[in-house]
Design an enzyme around this catalytic site. Structure first.
Site, PDB file in Angstrom:
ATOM      1  N   ASP A   1       0.935  -6.277   6.899  1.00 29.28           N
ATOM      2  CA  ASP A   1      -0.069  -5.832   7.207  1.00 29.28           C
ATOM      3  C   ASP A   1      -1.136  -6.524   6.707  1.00 29.28           C
ATOM      4  O   ASP A   1      -1.531  -6.885   5.506  1.00 29.28           O
ATOM      5  CB  ASP A   1       0.148  -4.511   6.339  1.00 29.28           C
ATOM      6  CG  ASP A   1      -0.936  -4.084   6.402  1.00 29.28           C
ATOM      7  OD1 ASP A   1      -2.136  -4.513   7.177  1.00 29.28           O
ATOM      8  OD2 ASP A   1      -0.969  -2.832   5.936  1.00 29.28           O
TER       9      ASP A   1
ATOM     10  N   ARG B   1     -11.625  -2.971  -9.168  1.00 30.65           N
ATOM     11  CA  ARG B   1     -11.537  -4.162  -7.680  1.00 30.65           C
ATOM     12  C   ARG B   1     -13.035  -4.806  -8.015  1.00 30.65           C
ATOM     13  O   ARG B   1     -14.018  -3.794  -6.928  1.00 30.65           O
ATOM     14  CB  ARG B   1     -10.940  -3.721  -6.214  1.00 30.65           C
ATOM     15  CG  ARG B   1      -9.322  -3.001  -6.627  1.00 30.65           C
ATOM     16  CD  ARG B   1      -9.334  -2.959  -5.265  1.00 30.65           C
ATOM     17  NE  ARG B   1      -9.465  -2.536  -4.354  1.00 30.65           N
ATOM     18  CZ  ARG B   1      -9.122  -2.392  -3.437  1.00 30.65           C
ATOM     19  NH1 ARG B   1      -8.060  -2.592  -2.769  1.00 30.65           N
ATOM     20  NH2 ARG B   1     -10.202  -0.969  -1.934  1.00 30.65           N
TER      21      ARG B   1
ATOM     22  N   PHE C   1       0.626  -1.177  -0.147  1.00 30.96           N
ATOM     23  CA  PHE C   1       0.126  -0.086  -0.239  1.00 30.96           C
ATOM     24  C   PHE C   1       0.797   1.181  -0.157  1.00 30.96           C
ATOM     25  O   PHE C   1       1.845   1.053   1.069  1.00 30.96           O
ATOM     26  CB  PHE C   1      -0.787  -0.097   1.111  1.00 30.96           C
ATOM     27  CG  PHE C   1      -1.998   0.595   1.074  1.00 30.96           C
ATOM     28  CD1 PHE C   1      -3.428   0.951   0.078  1.00 30.96           C
ATOM     29  CD2 PHE C   1      -2.261   1.659   2.345  1.00 30.96           C
ATOM     30  CE1 PHE C   1      -4.009   1.843   0.657  1.00 30.96           C
ATOM     31  CE2 PHE C   1      -3.327   3.027   2.075  1.00 30.96           C
ATOM     32  CZ  PHE C   1      -4.770   2.632   1.117  1.00 30.96           C
TER      33      PHE C   1
ATOM     34  N   TYR D   1     -12.210  -2.426   8.840  1.00 32.69           N
ATOM     35  CA  TYR D   1     -13.138  -1.659   8.463  1.00 32.69           C
ATOM     36  C   TYR D   1     -13.371  -2.878   7.532  1.00 32.69           C
ATOM     37  O   TYR D   1     -14.577  -2.255   6.598  1.00 32.69           O
ATOM     38  CB  TYR D   1     -13.366  -0.530   8.143  1.00 32.69           C
ATOM     39  CG  TYR D   1     -12.279   0.232   7.567  1.00 32.69           C
ATOM     40  CD1 TYR D   1     -11.760   0.318   6.117  1.00 32.69           C
ATOM     41  CD2 TYR D   1     -10.978   1.617   9.279  1.00 32.69           C
ATOM     42  CE1 TYR D   1     -10.573   1.213   6.442  1.00 32.69           C
ATOM     43  CE2 TYR D   1      -9.636   1.730   8.506  1.00 32.69           C
ATOM     44  CZ  TYR D   1     -10.284   1.638   7.439  1.00 32.69           C
ATOM     45  OH  TYR D   1      -8.905   1.964   6.621  1.00 32.69           O
ATOM     46  N   LYS D   2     -12.518  -2.939   7.306  1.00 32.75           N
ATOM     47  CA  LYS D   2     -12.778  -3.948   5.148  1.00 32.75           C
ATOM     48  C   LYS D   2     -13.166  -5.187   5.918  1.00 32.75           C
ATOM     49  O   LYS D   2     -14.548  -5.703   5.913  1.00 32.75           O
ATOM     50  CB  LYS D   2     -11.356  -4.362   5.361  1.00 32.75           C
ATOM     51  CG  LYS D   2     -10.806  -3.261   4.787  1.00 32.75           C
ATOM     52  CD  LYS D   2      -9.099  -3.939   3.799  1.00 32.75           C
ATOM     53  CE  LYS D   2      -8.726  -2.261   3.786  1.00 32.75           C
ATOM     54  NZ  LYS D   2      -8.335  -1.739   2.966  1.00 32.75           N
TER      55      LYS D   2
HETATM   56  C1  LIG Z   1      -3.147  -2.458   3.387  1.00 26.62           C
HETATM   57  C2  LIG Z   1      -3.759  -0.894   3.696  1.00 26.62           C
HETATM   58  N1  LIG Z   1      -2.688  -1.025   4.516  1.00 26.62           N
HETATM   59  C3  LIG Z   1      -2.723   0.585   4.813  1.00 26.62           C
HETATM   60  C4  LIG Z   1      -3.968   1.372   5.294  1.00 26.62           C
HETATM   61  C5  LIG Z   1      -4.203   2.581   5.162  1.00 26.62           C
HETATM   62  O1  LIG Z   1      -5.170   2.019   6.664  1.00 26.62           O
HETATM   63  P1  LIG Z   1      -5.332   3.724   7.186  1.00 26.62           P
HETATM   64  O2  LIG Z   1      -5.789   4.597   6.420  1.00 26.62           O
HETATM   65  O3  LIG Z   1      -6.432   3.534   8.281  1.00 26.62           O
HETATM   66  O4  LIG Z   1      -4.891   3.940   7.920  1.00 26.62           O
HETATM   67  C6  LIG Z   1      -4.917   0.861   4.442  1.00 26.62           C
HETATM   68  C7  LIG Z   1      -6.080   1.564   3.632  1.00 26.62           C
HETATM   69  O5  LIG Z   1      -7.257   1.424   2.884  1.00 26.62           O
HETATM   70  C8  LIG Z   1      -4.937  -0.768   3.377  1.00 26.62           C
HETATM   71  O6  LIG Z   1      -5.742  -0.814   1.672  1.00 26.62           O
END
Ligand SMILES: Cc1ncc(COP(=O)(O)O)c(C=O)c1O
Length: 416
Positions: free
Chosen positions: A202, A376, A124, A227-228
């Protein structure tokens, strides 16, 4: 191929679909963005009522001694059950970004200076940004090496060749946000261990979607969002997993909630012994409480059954895309091997964003778009049916055949 109706009738998880909120105003909505924001469990409104209208409104400050103080730990332990962790190894805190920063910085500081942090180009983008910040905080000679797995036909070989004795930390998304590529936890952990490096995962796109057993696969450290596929709601706190033997790691943002005695108001109060030392300040009580029903349902369903359905849904979608959408310029870009995939499938189209907007605004199908040319489709097994899959492919064909691409080509929404 069996019909979608037959598969839905035989689906042991089908009853869970009704335990999520489906708006009566949009009863035909096909929601395939649970990999970004999961649907709302029906039990959430009762919990919200309790926390807001009884605990906060009536119990006021007394709430801290009636469950609020332990909420990061109690919901963390519930998530820990999904991960195969021991009680006391998982805690809720802030968001994934902040948790990643804390744990990455702690891991880098525990290693001698001058070492590198290895990640990959499919991670990410914000994670890579945060890992850079962690390197800056950790010490002058620390650097991030981003392995280019985008162009690699064999990401594992590329990654493993970058992990060597100069590696302090490897940090990867277990399932990549765009293509849905899934790393083999055990293989990466073993390679890092041979070089005396730690691995920080992650789990945002894998928790609640694919089976994870941190103990059996040698995971040291992980973070993830709720939240996913955990359906915790927008902005719900994230979680941190720190294996109980990683006692050398210290929270770089130490604060009162991570100490043994927050209410001693003593700045020299020692860090809490377990993962709780990674807490900093006051927990997000209201949103933390809303995470529980989604996790409880996954535990009841069982991750083996959830994963079995995830694979069946994804395989059906991929098969139908190959069969019916290839001539219209669509191409499946996610890994073909289910062992190397999470629970979403990325579909290439030169006008992917326009197709996505037409699906949302004209066909009642919600996927999402990732630039420059990928749609997606997230298959949350708890509430996605086989009929949803077949209907989605029909809707994509309708968009292409009735000029949807031309109608939406010039639109750019704020959130893609
Ligand atoms: C794989 C991954 N890591 C980190 C994040 C960032 O999460 P946050 O904005 O809740 O810190 C996301 C957000 O969609 C994500 O998909």
């Amino acid at each position: 191929m069996k019909s979608a109706t037959e598969l839905d009738a035989a689906d042991p998880l089908a009853p869970f679909r009704d335990l999520f909120v489906h708006s009566s105003a949009e009863s035909d909505l096909i929601y395939l963005d649970g990999n970004s924001l999961g649907r709302q469990p029906a039990a959430v409104s009762e919990i919200l009522q309790r926390v807001v209208h009884q605990e906060w409104a009536e119990r006021l400050i007394r709430g801290w001694n009636e469950g609020w103080l332990d909420i990061s730990r109690s919901v963390g332990d519930l998530i820990g059950q999904l991960l195969g962790a021991q009680p006391g190894e998982v805690i809720l805190a802030e968001n994934t970004s902040a948790c990643l920063y804390k744990v990455a910085t702690a891991a880098l500081r525990a290693r001698p200076e001058g070492k590198k942090l290895v990640t990959d180009s499919e991670n990410f983008p914000s994670d890579i940004q945060i890992l850079e910040s962690a390197c800056v905080s950790a010490g002058a000679n620390c650097r991030v090496e981003v392995v280019d797995t985008t162009i690699s036909p064999d990401p594992m070989t590329s990654l493993l060749s970058a992990i060597d004795d100069s590696t302090a930390l490897v940090s990867l998304s277990h399932v990549s946000y765009k293509l849905g590529w899934r790393w083999n936890l055990e293989e990466v952990n073993k390679a890092a261990e041979r070089c005396d490096a730690l691995v920080l995962w992650d789990f945002s796109h894998s928790v609640g979607a694919v089976p994870i057993n941190v103990a059996a696969t040698g995971v040291n450290l992980a973070v993830g969002c709720t939240y996913k596929y955990l359906n915790g709601g927008p902005g719900a706190p994230a979680f941190i997993y720190v294996r109980s033997d990683q006692t050398q790691l210290a929270n770089p943002v130490a604060g009162w909630f991570g100490s043994t005695a927050p209410f001693s108001f003593d700045p020299s109060s020692p860090p809490a012994p377990g993962v709780e030392r990674f807490l900093t300040g006051t927990p997000h009580v209201v949103s933390a409480a809303l995470i529980e029903p989604g996790v409880a349902m996954l535990l009841e369903a069982g991750m083996d059954r959830v994963y079995e359905k995830s694979v069946a849904l994804s395989e059906r979608f991929i098969h139908l895309c190959d069969e019916r959408l290839a001539d219209a310029g669509f191409e499946v870009r996610s890994p073909r091997n289910p062992d190397q995939r999470g629970s979403h499938v990325a579909l290439f189209h030169p006008y992917a964003q326009a197709v996505g907007l037409a699906l949302i605004h004209e066909q009642s199908v919600i996927p999402d778009f990732r630039p420059p040319d990928l749609l997606r489709f997230g298959f949350a097994p708890m509430y996605t049916s086989f009929t949803d899959i077949d209907n989605t492919v029909d809707h994509i064909i309708e968009v292409v055949e009735n000029g949807g691409v031309d109608r939406w080509r010039d639109e750019t929404p704020l959130v893609p």
